[in-house]
Design an enzyme around this catalytic site. Structure first.
Site, PDB file in Angstrom:
ATOM      1  N   GLY A  39       0.841  -1.191   0.000  1.00 24.72           N
ATOM      2  CA  GLY A  39       0.000   0.000   0.000  1.00 24.72           C
ATOM      3  C   GLY A  39       0.874   1.237   0.000  1.00 24.72           C
ATOM      4  N   SER A  78       6.047  -1.883  -1.945  1.00 28.45           N
ATOM      5  CA  SER A  78       6.113  -2.724  -3.155  1.00 28.45           C
ATOM      6  C   SER A  78       5.140  -2.206  -4.216  1.00 28.45           C
ATOM      7  CB  SER A  78       5.898  -4.201  -2.853  1.00 28.45           C
ATOM      8  OG  SER A  78       4.837  -4.471  -2.010  1.00 28.45           O
TER       9      SER A  78
END
Length: 171
Positions: free
Chosen positions: A10, A79
């Site tokens: 996120g 990520s």
């Protein structure tokens, strides 16, 4: 209980680390692999796509090693690219013991929560390639679990994760 890897993705300040700390209160020996902490020791400090890819691979390998030794971990990592998360799933392997959790929160809300002032620095150009500002975040299309931290308190998000882990017989 089987060991597992929960890969939380996120935007920065979406609530990933806060939720993991809640989970650690009642899941014994749960390791938190926090992106900021790990970057300090294991990876380059820049945020180029290449550096992010390498950082994600290193963290995925660490999670795989923990899993191999029976230690569950929650990876709290931005990520930002779909390929990062796909690669992490491939590195960890462990069919049924890896899950991707999308920590959904709007950019505006993340900026509002930013106590370190990272978003403000990125908007001023002091931090380059910052996710959500001048580098994209590719939201997962098929996450195993999505929690909405903009509209629910961290404790409710943590409860949803616990329920998910129970449904998979992981806790």
């Amino acid at each position: 209980m089987k060991p597992f890897v929960l890969w939380m993705t996120g935007l920065p300040c979406s609530g990933k680390t806060t939720i993991v700390k809640d989970l650690q209160r009642d899941i014994p020996n749960l390791a938190m692999l926090d992106g900021d902490e790990l970057r300090e020791w294991f990876s380059p400090k820049d945020f180029s796509k290449e550096a992010r890819n390498e950082h994600n691979k290193r963290v995925a390998h660490l999670a795989k090693l923990l899993l191999k030794h029976g230690v569950s971990s929650v990876v709290s990592l931005v990520s930002p690219y779909m390929e990062n998360r796909k690669t992490a799933r491939e590195i960890v392997g462990a069919s049924g013991q890896f899950a991707e959790c999308y920590v959904k929160c709007s950019l505006a809300k993340c900026e509002e929560r930013d106590v370190k002032g990272m978003y403000a620095k990125a908007r001023k150009g002091e931090i380059k390639q910052f996710t959500g500002i001048d580098d994209p975040y590719e939201a997962p299309e098929n996450a195993d679990l999505t929690i909405d931290t903009e509209h629910e308190p961290p404790s409710e998000s943590a409860d949803k994760i616990r329920d998910f882990l129970r449904s998979k017989s992981l806790v």
